[in-house]
Every structure is written in C-alpha cells, then in structure tokens.
Design a protein around this motif. Sequence first.
Motif, short mmCIF file in Angstrom:
data_model
loop_
_atom_site.label_atom_id
_atom_site.label_comp_id
_atom_site.label_asym_id
_atom_site.label_seq_id
_atom_site.Cartn_x
_atom_site.Cartn_y
_atom_site.Cartn_z
N ASP A 120 26.35 132.10 -3.19
CA ASP A 120 25.16 132.81 -3.66
C ASP A 120 25.48 134.27 -3.97
O ASP A 120 25.07 134.80 -5.01
CB ASP A 120 24.05 132.71 -2.62
CG ASP A 120 22.75 133.33 -3.09
OD1 ASP A 120 22.17 132.79 -4.07
OD2 ASP A 120 22.31 134.34 -2.50
N PHE A 121 26.21 134.92 -3.08
CA PHE A 121 26.61 136.31 -3.30
C PHE A 121 27.41 136.44 -4.59
O PHE A 121 27.18 137.35 -5.41
CB PHE A 121 27.44 136.81 -2.11
CG PHE A 121 28.08 138.15 -2.33
CD1 PHE A 121 27.34 139.32 -2.24
CD2 PHE A 121 29.44 138.24 -2.65
CE1 PHE A 121 27.94 140.56 -2.45
CE2 PHE A 121 30.04 139.47 -2.85
CZ PHE A 121 29.29 140.64 -2.76
N LEU A 122 28.36 135.54 -4.80
CA LEU A 122 29.20 135.62 -5.99
C LEU A 122 28.41 135.30 -7.26
O LEU A 122 28.59 135.94 -8.29
CB LEU A 122 30.40 134.68 -5.85
CG LEU A 122 31.44 135.12 -4.81
CD1 LEU A 122 32.53 134.07 -4.68
CD2 LEU A 122 32.04 136.47 -5.17
N MET A 123 27.52 134.29 -7.18
CA MET A 123 26.72 133.96 -8.36
C MET A 123 25.83 135.13 -8.77
O MET A 123 25.62 135.37 -9.96
CB MET A 123 25.89 132.71 -8.11
CG MET A 123 26.71 131.42 -8.14
SD MET A 123 25.70 129.92 -8.28
CE MET A 123 24.82 129.94 -6.72
N GLN A 124 25.33 135.86 -7.78
CA GLN A 124 24.52 137.05 -8.09
C GLN A 124 25.34 138.10 -8.82
O GLN A 124 24.79 138.94 -9.54
CB GLN A 124 23.94 137.64 -6.80
CG GLN A 124 22.85 136.80 -6.17
CD GLN A 124 22.27 137.45 -4.94
OE1 GLN A 124 22.20 138.68 -4.85
NE2 GLN A 124 21.87 136.64 -3.97
N ASN A 125 26.65 138.06 -8.63
CA ASN A 125 27.55 138.99 -9.31
C ASN A 125 28.32 138.33 -10.44
O ASN A 125 29.34 138.86 -10.91
CB ASN A 125 28.51 139.59 -8.29
CG ASN A 125 27.81 140.55 -7.33
OD1 ASN A 125 27.50 141.68 -7.70
ND2 ASN A 125 27.53 140.10 -6.11
N ASN A 126 27.84 137.15 -10.86
CA ASN A 126 28.37 136.45 -12.03
C ASN A 126 29.85 136.07 -11.87
O ASN A 126 30.63 136.12 -12.83
CB ASN A 126 28.18 137.28 -13.30
CG ASN A 126 28.09 136.41 -14.54
OD1 ASN A 126 27.65 135.26 -14.48
ND2 ASN A 126 28.52 136.95 -15.68
N ILE A 127 30.22 135.66 -10.66
CA ILE A 127 31.58 135.20 -10.38
C ILE A 127 31.50 133.76 -9.87
O ILE A 127 30.73 133.48 -8.95
CB ILE A 127 32.26 136.08 -9.32
CG1 ILE A 127 32.32 137.54 -9.79
CG2 ILE A 127 33.68 135.58 -9.03
CD1 ILE A 127 32.80 138.50 -8.72
N PRO A 128 32.26 132.84 -10.43
CA PRO A 128 32.19 131.44 -9.99
C PRO A 128 32.95 131.19 -8.69
O PRO A 128 33.88 131.92 -8.34
CB PRO A 128 32.84 130.67 -11.15
CG PRO A 128 33.78 131.66 -11.76
CD PRO A 128 33.14 133.01 -11.61
N MET A 129 32.53 130.13 -7.99
CA MET A 129 33.21 129.69 -6.78
C MET A 129 33.44 128.19 -6.85
O MET A 129 32.55 127.45 -7.29
CB MET A 129 32.38 130.04 -5.54
CG MET A 129 33.10 129.75 -4.22
SD MET A 129 32.05 130.04 -2.76
CE MET A 129 31.64 128.33 -2.33
N TYR A 130 34.61 127.75 -6.42
CA TYR A 130 34.96 126.34 -6.41
C TYR A 130 35.13 125.89 -4.97
O TYR A 130 35.81 126.56 -4.18
CB TYR A 130 36.26 126.11 -7.20
CG TYR A 130 36.76 124.70 -7.18
CD1 TYR A 130 36.07 123.67 -7.82
CD2 TYR A 130 37.96 124.36 -6.55
CE1 TYR A 130 36.55 122.37 -7.83
CE2 TYR A 130 38.44 123.07 -6.55
CZ TYR A 130 37.73 122.07 -7.20
OH TYR A 130 38.21 120.79 -7.19
N LEU A 131 34.52 124.77 -4.60
CA LEU A 131 34.58 124.23 -3.25
C LEU A 131 35.20 122.84 -3.29
O LEU A 131 34.72 121.96 -4.01
CB LEU A 131 33.17 124.16 -2.64
CG LEU A 131 33.05 123.55 -1.24
CD1 LEU A 131 33.77 124.41 -0.22
CD2 LEU A 131 31.57 123.39 -0.87
N SER A 132 36.27 122.65 -2.51
CA SER A 132 36.95 121.35 -2.53
C SER A 132 37.70 121.14 -1.21
O SER A 132 37.72 122.00 -0.34
CB SER A 132 37.93 121.30 -3.71
OG SER A 132 38.49 120.01 -3.85
N SER A 133 38.31 119.98 -1.10
CA SER A 133 39.01 119.60 0.13
C SER A 133 40.35 120.33 0.27
O SER A 133 41.11 120.45 -0.69
CB SER A 133 39.26 118.10 0.15
OG SER A 133 40.09 117.74 1.24
#
Length: 256
Positions: free
Chosen positions: A217-230
């Motif tokens: 959420d913090f990164l999306m507010q700053n227009n930066i993507p995040m990837y979540l994986s195993s």
Amino acid sequence: MKRLVIKVGTAVLTEDNKKLALERIQNLVNLIAKLKNEKKLEVILVSSGAVGAGYTVLKLDKKILANKQTLAAIGQPKLMKTYQNMFEKYEIPCSQLLFTADDFDSRKRLQNARNVMEILLENKVLPIINENDIISTDELIGDNDQLAAFVTYYFKADMLAILTDIDGYYDKNPREYEDAKLQKNISFISCEELEKKPSANSQFATGGIVTKLKAADFLMQNNIPMYLSSGFNLTNAYDFLVEGNHKNGTIFQSKK
C-alpha cells in the motif's frame, strides 16, 4: 527496470528454527547473481533472519528483548558470512547496512546512507540490509517488509520483490480454505485488510500477510510496484524477474 529491492523472510532463510536453510539461500543467491550479471540490474537485498540464525547457535527465549537483541548480534555475522561465501563464487562482493526507524527520520543520516548506497551500486557491490536489532527497542514500523518498502522508496528503486512462505496474495487464507484463489494483480487494498492484526508462522518472524499489504500500500501510494511470490520455490520469481513472464505470484501496482 534498473534497480530492484528483494526482501527475503526468516521462514525462507531458516529450517525448523534449528539451522540455516542453505539450499534455499543458495537458490536466492543464484537468482540475484543472474539478475546482476545477466540482466544487469542493480539489486539491493533486505534480509531478515539474524535472530533465527542466532538461535541456531544459542537457544535463548526470544520473547525477552535483551535475548532477542543478543540473538541478532550472534546471527547477523553468521548470516553475512553465509551470504559472502555463496556470492564469492559469482565474484559479487557484499556489504552490510543496518537501519533503525530514526535513520529514515533524520535527513542527514538518510543522505549519508544514500551517498554510500550509490557508491556501492556503482561499484557492483551487493548491499544487504537488515534492521539494527541490537540497538532498536521497537520493530521498524512493523517489520522488515516495511523496512524493504522504505528502502525501495528512499533509495529510488523501481520495484520491490518480497519472497516469502506463500506464493502470492489470495482472496482468502489458502491454509484454511481449499477454494482460495490467487490474485495475480492488485491495484487497491481495503482499510479492513490493512487493519487486521499481523500474524506470522515462524516464531522468529514478525510479519505475515498484513505487513506485506502495508508495504504494498505504501509503495502503491508512491506509484512503485511490488511483487509477492514464494521464496521456497523460486520458479515463479525467475519467470517474472528474469524472463519477464508473470505466470504466478501477485503484482501490486497502482492504476495511476
């Protein structure tokens, strides 16, 4: 993408709270080496696991703050030595940077850290970051998931990739519901999800899905993507980070 932050959690780095998960760490090292040497990316690694690594040497009750700090003091060099030995094969030098919450609140400290970071990356050194547990009395706004989000933002990275004990973000808890469905793309996180109480599977972990959502959420507010994986099986991470194919895992990205 030029600069990538990878965060790996304690559950990935340790096995049964008894030893370091050397095979999984080696797989992580192989991935980072490929990203640096073949994809020519600047990589910053945010690594948990100091307390867990310390516990493999000395069995102290982690619930007591001084014990936890002692375990971190023992485990941090053990973890760094493991990384250094493995990255040496790829001729990738490592460096250690430890932060507290106050470092991000201090303009002078943050600028000093930025100056060092740029020199490290310019010289192809891998920065390995953790919280400075020895002098911290509180977790950094939660845990290393949010530390990683801060590192991504303040050190101007293009993306954060969190490698953990789940393979993405589901519409419900996959450990409780067989019909849980993986959400490959997320552009909005509700307040209800962000306000849930964090929980973690490992006794040495401080996060859980909630802290990862807060980081996203913090990164999306700053227009930066995040990837979540195993982080247990890096196949999906390779597909996405190396090959550019989003076959699995979750991307959190604002629609802005």
